[in-house]
Design an enzyme around this catalytic site. Sequence first.
Site, mmCIF file in Angstrom:
data_model
loop_
_atom_site.group_PDB
_atom_site.id
_atom_site.type_symbol
_atom_site.label_atom_id
_atom_site.label_comp_id
_atom_site.label_asym_id
_atom_site.label_seq_id
_atom_site.Cartn_x
_atom_site.Cartn_y
_atom_site.Cartn_z
ATOM 1 N N GLU A 53 -11.284 10.822 20.422
ATOM 2 C CA GLU A 53 -10.208 10.596 19.836
ATOM 3 C C GLU A 53 -10.285 9.696 18.795
ATOM 4 O O GLU A 53 -11.153 8.904 18.770
ATOM 5 C CB GLU A 53 -9.291 10.162 21.066
ATOM 6 C CG GLU A 53 -8.969 10.933 22.414
ATOM 7 C CD GLU A 53 -8.351 10.220 23.334
ATOM 8 O OE1 GLU A 53 -7.623 9.281 23.212
ATOM 9 O OE2 GLU A 53 -8.669 10.781 24.378
ATOM 10 N N LYS B 70 -9.553 6.394 16.961
ATOM 11 C CA LYS B 70 -9.361 4.863 17.302
ATOM 12 C C LYS B 70 -8.261 4.329 16.262
ATOM 13 O O LYS B 70 -8.784 3.928 15.331
ATOM 14 C CB LYS B 70 -10.562 3.934 17.682
ATOM 15 C CG LYS B 70 -10.056 2.585 17.994
ATOM 16 C CD LYS B 70 -11.243 1.692 18.141
ATOM 17 C CE LYS B 70 -11.164 0.534 18.837
ATOM 18 N NZ LYS B 70 -10.093 -0.339 18.133
ATOM 19 N N ASP C 203 -5.513 2.056 14.406
ATOM 20 C CA ASP C 203 -5.617 0.691 13.802
ATOM 21 C C ASP C 203 -3.883 0.440 13.643
ATOM 22 O O ASP C 203 -3.386 0.245 12.801
ATOM 23 C CB ASP C 203 -6.107 0.412 12.655
ATOM 24 C CG ASP C 203 -6.509 -1.029 12.370
ATOM 25 O OD1 ASP C 203 -6.477 -1.792 13.303
ATOM 26 O OD2 ASP C 203 -6.959 -1.519 11.348
ATOM 27 N N TYR D 120 -2.056 8.125 24.203
ATOM 28 C CA TYR D 120 -3.491 8.520 24.555
ATOM 29 C C TYR D 120 -3.835 8.257 25.958
ATOM 30 O O TYR D 120 -5.090 8.518 26.430
ATOM 31 C CB TYR D 120 -4.469 7.989 23.618
ATOM 32 C CG TYR D 120 -4.417 6.630 23.209
ATOM 33 C CD1 TYR D 120 -4.570 5.735 24.288
ATOM 34 C CD2 TYR D 120 -3.877 5.951 21.994
ATOM 35 C CE1 TYR D 120 -4.303 4.232 24.178
ATOM 36 C CE2 TYR D 120 -3.766 4.719 21.937
ATOM 37 C CZ TYR D 120 -4.001 3.823 22.829
ATOM 38 O OH TYR D 120 -3.782 2.490 22.617
ATOM 39 N N LYS E 296 -17.360 2.106 16.476
ATOM 40 C CA LYS E 296 -16.375 1.694 15.395
ATOM 41 C C LYS E 296 -16.974 2.357 13.921
ATOM 42 O O LYS E 296 -18.278 2.629 13.869
ATOM 43 C CB LYS E 296 -16.340 0.264 15.350
ATOM 44 C CG LYS E 296 -15.564 -0.522 16.348
ATOM 45 C CD LYS E 296 -14.356 -0.412 16.563
ATOM 46 C CE LYS E 296 -13.402 -1.490 15.884
ATOM 47 N NZ LYS E 296 -13.568 -2.877 16.123
ATOM 48 N N CYS F 110 2.148 -22.941 -16.116
ATOM 49 C CA CYS F 110 1.878 -21.572 -16.359
ATOM 50 C C CYS F 110 0.469 -21.286 -17.395
ATOM 51 O O CYS F 110 0.341 -21.980 -18.373
ATOM 52 C CB CYS F 110 2.934 -20.808 -17.105
ATOM 53 S SG CYS F 110 2.737 -19.134 -17.332
ATOM 54 N N CYS G 287 1.956 -19.414 -20.681
ATOM 55 C CA CYS G 287 2.555 -20.120 -21.694
ATOM 56 C C CYS G 287 2.613 -21.949 -21.564
ATOM 57 O O CYS G 287 3.195 -22.247 -22.426
ATOM 58 C CB CYS G 287 4.008 -19.662 -21.904
ATOM 59 S SG CYS G 287 4.897 -20.231 -20.268
ATOM 60 N N CYS H 72 6.537 -18.696 -13.071
ATOM 61 C CA CYS H 72 6.475 -19.385 -14.149
ATOM 62 C C CYS H 72 8.263 -18.975 -14.770
ATOM 63 O O CYS H 72 8.672 -17.897 -14.862
ATOM 64 C CB CYS H 72 5.816 -18.818 -15.386
ATOM 65 S SG CYS H 72 6.322 -19.003 -17.122
ATOM 66 N N CYS I 268 7.774 -16.344 -21.702
ATOM 67 C CA CYS I 268 6.348 -16.222 -21.437
ATOM 68 C C CYS I 268 5.941 -14.816 -21.698
ATOM 69 O O CYS I 268 6.399 -13.750 -21.387
ATOM 70 C CB CYS I 268 5.911 -16.536 -19.778
ATOM 71 S SG CYS I 268 4.394 -16.384 -19.511
#
Length: 705
Positions: free
Chosen positions: A136, A138, A140, A260, A348, A442, A445, A460, A465
Site C-alpha cells: 500500500e 504510505k 504523508d 487502511y 521509504k 527596504c 527603495c 515595505c 517602491c
Amino acid sequence: MPKGSGKLPGNVVPEINVDSISSEEEAEQAVVQLREAIQYHDYRYYTLNNPVISDVKYDKLMSQLQQLEKTYPKLQDPNSPTQRVGGAPLQEFESFEHPAPMQSILSIREESELKTFVETAEKVLAKDETDKYVAEPKYDGASIELVYENGELTVAATRGDGQRGDDITKNARTIKEIPLKLIHPEDSEDSKNKVAPKYPDNLVVRGEIYMKKDEFNAFNKERKQNGEELFANPRNAAAGSLRQLDPSITAQRPLHVFIYQALGLEDQFNTHYEVLQALQEWGFKVNLEETKTCADFEELRTYHQNMEDKRENLNYEIDGVVFKVNDLEKRKELGRRTRNPRWAVAYKFKAQRETTKLLDILVQVGRTGKLTPVAVLDQVNIAGVEVTRASLHNQSEIDSKDIRIGDQVLVERAGDVIPQVVKPIKDVRTGNERCFEMPRDCPVCGTEVVMSEDKKQTHCPNPNCPAQLVGSLTHFASRNAMNIEGLGDKVAEKLVEEGLVEGIADLYELRVEDLVELEKFAEKSAENLIGEIEGSKKASFSNFLYALGISQVGEHVAKLLAKEYANLEALRGASKEDLEGIEGIGPEIATQVKGFFEAKENLEMLKELENIGLKLTNEFAQIKNRPLDGLTFVFTGELEDWTRDEAKDLVEKAGGRATSAVSSKTDYVVAGDNPGSKMAEVENRGIPVMGNNEFRDFLDLNNLI
Ligand SMILES: [Zn+2]
C-alpha cells in the site's frame, strides 16, 4: 448499479411528502428512510465515485431531512448527515485512550533491509502463495482512529503519543468521506457481488487524513490573498485542520481520508486484503486502486519502484510504501519486536530531506511589498532535483528555529511547494555562524520597513517602491478598488517599464498621446483607458482605502474604516488605540494602518492624489439613518435583481454586515437560485431566509431602494 435495470431498491429515493407528515411516529420513519438513502448516496459518491442520483435529487433528500429534524427536534442525531457542517466550538480537546496503542511500523530505506524483512516473513509463509503480502502507499498526512459502535461513529481521535490522542469527533464528522453510519452489504442493491459479512458491533479502524495537492495549492493561495499564514505542506495543513477547536472551520477545509487498517477482525477474516475489501463495502474510503498483493521480494521491489516513479503524478503526498503480511494468522506467528510488528515494514522513498550549508539569506520584496527572507544554499540534490534556494518565511520562524548564516541545515522538499529549511544542525557549529536580522530599510527603495509585533510580517510601506509598483497599480485599478477597466498586469508593466508611471498618482497625469506611443496601444483603447482613469476619481472612500493596498486592509476592513471615519483626514488622525477600538480590527491591522499613514512616501502620494482632484464620497456617511445597523446578512445563490456584490453593498451602506459564513451572529440569509450547502446550517439554526422578492420588499420597507 447496472444501468437501465430500472429497479431501485425502496430506499434509494424514498417517496416522502414532508408536508403531509403529522405525527412524530411518521416523522421518525421518514427520517430513518431519508438518512439511509443519503448515507447510501454518500457512499456511492464519496467512496465509490459513482453516484446514482443527480445533485438536485440529493439536495432534495437533504432538505426534507433538515425540515423534519427542525420540526421534530427529538429526532436530531449527531450522526445525521445534516450534521456535516460542524457544531459549536470546543474550549479544548478531550484526551482519548486508544483501544490498542497506535504503534509505528519499522522504517527502512535499503533493499538489503527489505530482503531481511522478506526472509523473516517467509520462515512462516507457504512457498507457493501468490498473495503473501499486501503493498500500500504510505500516506504523508495525519493519522486518525475511528471507533464505531453498532455501526455508528462514536469517537474519532488523533494519534497523539500513540497511547492517547485528542478526541476530534466533531471535526471528523464534517469530513464527508468518513461514514457516520456504516453500511450493511446486504442492504445495498448489488449484494450478490459482495463478500463481506456484516460489520462487527464494535469496530475500530485507522487511516490517514490528507489534503489533495491541487486543493492544498488552491487553499494556500486563498490564504495568501487573505493575508493569512501559509501552510508549509499538505501534511501540516491536514493536521492543522483536524485540530481546529471550531468544527465549522474544519468543515470548510478540503480533507480526505484513506482507511487502511481495522483492529481485531482475525476471527472473521483470513487476510488483510479481505479486510480492506470489507471496509470498502461497509462504507469506508479504501485506496484499493493503488493497493496490490505481491508474491515475493521481486514483486515488492517493483511495487516500490513503480510508486516512486508515480509519486509526483499522484494528487496526494506519499513518502514511501507499506508492506504487510497478508495472512492474519501468520501475523500472529511472526509476532512483534519491542516497538513494532515483524509482519509489516515501511519502505521509504529516497529522502526528500538533505543537509547542506546555508550560505546566505537574501531578502526578496514581493508585489505586495512583503519582504521574505530566502535561504541561499550550497547546491544540493534532493530526490532528483537540484536545490539552491529555500523558503525561510519570516523573522519569527528564523528566530524560533535559531537558524544562522553558515549553519548546516536540514532542507525538505515536498511536491510543488518551495523547499523549506527544517532546522539547523546545531552540533556541527564552528562558532563562525551569524544571526540574521531583517533589514530596517527596504532593499529595493530604501524606505523604512514595517514589521508586525509577532515578527511574522515585514513589508515595505512605500506603494511607489519599484518592486511593488506594478502590483500596486493593478490592485489600485482592480474592480472592487478604483475599478479602472483596461489597466491589467501587461499595461501596468509597460507603464512602469517606460517610466510613464513612477507612482500611483502619475496615472492621473497620463495623456492619450503618452499611451498611443506605447507598443500595441490603439488610439481607441488609449482614450478608453484615460476615460476610465478620470472616472475613477469619483470612487467611494472605502473602495479607495482598499485600493491603497495597505497590508491586511481588504474590502471588509476598508468598509469598517470608512464607517468609522468620514474621510482621509479623519482616518489619518486616528491613533493605533482608536483603530483597535473598532470591532473587527485587531492590533495587527491597526499597526499596519498606522504604519501606512506614518510613512513619508505615503503622505506625499496622498497629497498628490488630493491635488489631482479626487472626489471621493463616503457612502456610509451619506446615510444618516442606518436602518440595518447591527444586522448581519449572509448571501447565497444567485439573485435575480442584483449580483452578490451589489446586494452586499446595499446592505453595508445601510449599516448592515455581509459575511460569507453562517454563524450564530447571522440575522438573515438571502438565498437566490442554487443556494448551495450553506442552507443546511441555515435551517439547523432556524435563521430567517429571504428570496429575491422578499429581499426587495425588505429593502423597500427600509427605504433603501
Ligand atoms: Zn521598497
